[in-house]
Design an enzyme around this catalytic site. Structure first.
Site, mmCIF file in Angstrom:
data_model
loop_
_atom_site.group_PDB
_atom_site.id
_atom_site.type_symbol
_atom_site.label_atom_id
_atom_site.label_comp_id
_atom_site.label_asym_id
_atom_site.label_seq_id
_atom_site.Cartn_x
_atom_site.Cartn_y
_atom_site.Cartn_z
ATOM 1 N N ASP A 51 0.822 -1.206 0.000
ATOM 2 C CA ASP A 51 0.000 0.000 0.000
ATOM 3 C C ASP A 51 0.857 1.258 0.000
ATOM 4 O O ASP A 51 1.483 1.591 1.011
ATOM 5 C CB ASP A 51 -0.899 -0.035 1.239
ATOM 6 C CG ASP A 51 -1.784 1.180 1.374
ATOM 7 O OD1 ASP A 51 -2.000 1.868 0.358
ATOM 8 O OD2 ASP A 51 -2.280 1.435 2.489
ATOM 9 N N ASP A 77 -1.960 5.710 -5.272
ATOM 10 C CA ASP A 77 -2.203 4.829 -4.132
ATOM 11 C C ASP A 77 -2.565 3.418 -4.577
ATOM 12 O O ASP A 77 -3.662 3.158 -5.051
ATOM 13 C CB ASP A 77 -3.325 5.414 -3.276
ATOM 14 C CG ASP A 77 -3.620 4.568 -2.038
ATOM 15 O OD1 ASP A 77 -2.837 3.632 -1.757
ATOM 16 O OD2 ASP A 77 -4.620 4.833 -1.369
#
Length: 499
Positions: free
Chosen positions: A102, A289
């Protein structure tokens, strides 16, 4: 003499190009690849995916926490084009965990063997310090809160294995409490954050920092190639310490990181088809992201996009009320060149002067007065866009009512008719002065529910307050279309067409 010099210079130039190409191919050949299979898709997994989409997409709005060599590749699983994850090891010998890599967070956390009261821990791999010879006790409390759940526990130190690399003395969170059914249904055990230390809970060095500091990678760069073909088992590859030239076409466009924390950069206009939305024409912020599945942006623009593609959300009666009672006055004030930031306060719907780029919170989270003000601010944006097209007042009011019908649901999801995908417009983002276009086939998610295929808009509303907003989060849908390089050494993000 001059001619000979030119010939020698040209020869050396061509030789240098060939040498560079051979180096790139050699580095690609030497990359370690760990192949992983894709999870099967069924009706039960559809609901799991929807829950995880909301969990990941909301982390920026409600995330809280204390803000205090060799090229390696980790292959990623493609879970219904909605979630990518891979395998790591913690401890000696390594205990295996499936994690989301992430770039929107900075900590590593996995369930702990000391997680007794959270049912989700019993359905995932758990770390046991007793089984590791390299474990070092820390014990500092830690917690991370998301929009749909939270984890809490304590820090521990151990070795972390990523591919063939072993990161020593890594601090991570042993989660002893997971408070959401999202974690129960998730196909991942934990999360490995790849953002900057500035947003690391507890101020600990992220795994990537220790890879660099321990000399485990040749270059201070990592990159994502996400395979968006749902029919293929390979989900993609995360490359540490370099870039695989087989993963992209052409050259990357790089933009500087404007604020360390997330991989945040400045972005320009957003276009629906060939038409500007106007909202980001003077600039917006954006974040790349890998931990967010969809594309999230300000409600005002997402509602416009979903209207254009036929998205169906929740009808807002308050929105239609504002349009009915105040729509003509909003139009008149804007035609009279009233500052857009003052329109809603002048007609009495907002108590103070809002800036033109003010972010509107989700209407379900606020009281009625705030809701009316926020709807008015969205209406101002929509009217501005219509006035640029020289639309009549009647046409503008009709358009505003259509937009009200397309406001995203409280959970952010909008569905579309699968049979109309070919007629939907392209959506284009302007980054570094260049256009990055997504086609309907790239921004629409197809989800199987038994024998029925449901199509979901890849755009969801997420309003981030100033000063961080207005903000776009370019998640896996964008990163699947465009190979993404995270250049830690130069504090930059690069995008190129994915191969």
């Amino acid at each position: 003499m001059g001619t000979n010099t030119k010939i020698v210079s040209l020869t050396l130039f061509l030789f240098s190009i060939l040498l560079l190409q051979s180096c790139l191919l050699a580095s690609a050949t030497d990359l370690l690849r760990i192949k992983l299979k894709k999870k099967p898709i069924d009706q039960k997994s559809r609901q799991t995916t929807k829950e995880n989409l909301n969990f990941l997409a909301k982390k920026y709005g409600f995330h809280t926490g204390r803000l205090n060599g060799n090229t390696d590749i980790v292959s990623l699983k493609n879970y219904m084009n909605a979630q990518y994850f891979g395998e790591i090891g913690i401890g000696t010998p390594a205990q295996k965990f499936t994690v989301i890599f992430d770039t929107g967070s900075s900590n590593l956390w996995v369930p702990s063997s000391k997680c007794y009261l959270s049912i989700s821990c019993y359905f995932h791999s758990k770390y046991s310090s007793r089984k590791s010879s390299t474990y070092v006790e820390n014990g500092t409390s830690a917690s991370i809160t998301y929009g749909t759940g939270a984890i809490s526990g304590f820090f521990s130190q151990d070795s972390v294995t990523v591919g063939d690399l072993v990161v020593k003395k890594q601090l991570f969170i042993e989660a002893t409490k997971e408070t959401s059914l999202v974690f129960l249904a998730a196909k991942f055990d934990g999360i490995l954050g790849l953002a900057f230390k500035e947003i690391s809970v507890g101020g600990v060095d992220p795994v990537w920092y220790n890879m660099v500091n321990q000399g485990l990678v040749k270059q201070k760069v990592f990159s994502f190639w996400l395979n968006r073909d749902a029919d293929e088992g390979e989900g993609g590859e995360l490359v540490f310490g370099g870039v695989d030239p087989n993963h992209f076409v052409g050259n990357h466009t790089y933009v500087n990181v404007t604020q360390k924390g997330y991989w945040e950069f400045n972005m320009g206009d957003v276009l629906i088809g060939k038409n500007s939305t106007g909202y980001c024409s003077s600039g917006c912020k954006a974040i790349a992201d890998s931990g967010t599945s969809l594309l999230t942006g300000p409600t005002a623009i997402v509602a416009e996009i979903n209207e254009q593609i036929g998205g169906t959300g929740v009808v807002s009666q308050e929105c239609k009320m504002v349009v009915s009672q105040y729509g003509p006055e909003i139009i008149e004030l804007l035609i009279a060149e009233t500052s857009p930031s003052e329109v809603c306060s002048q007609i009495g719907l907002c108590s103070g002067y809002a800036t033109e780029s003010a972010i509107i919170k989700t209407v379900t989270d606020k009281g009625s007065d705030d809701t009316t003000c926020e709807i008015c601010e969205m209406a101002v944006v929509w009217v501005q866009n219509q006035l640029r097209s020289n639309a009549t007042q009647q046409k503008i009011l009709e358009y505003l009512n259509k937009i009200c019908d397309k406001l995203p649901s409280p959970m952010g999801e909008s569905t579309v008719d699968c049979n109309t995908i070919s007629s939907m417009p392209n959506i284009t983002f302007t980054i570094g002065g260049k256009k990055f276009t997504l086609t309907p086939n790239q921004y629409i998610l197809k989800v199987e529910a038994g024998s029925v295929v449901e199509c979901i808009s890849g755009f969801t509303a997420l309003d981030v307050p100033a000063p961080r907003g207005p903000l776009w989060i370019l998640g896996d849908i964008f990163m699947g279309a465009y190979h993404t390089v995270f250049d830690y050494g130069n504090s930059a993000v690069g995008f190129a067409k994915a191969a």
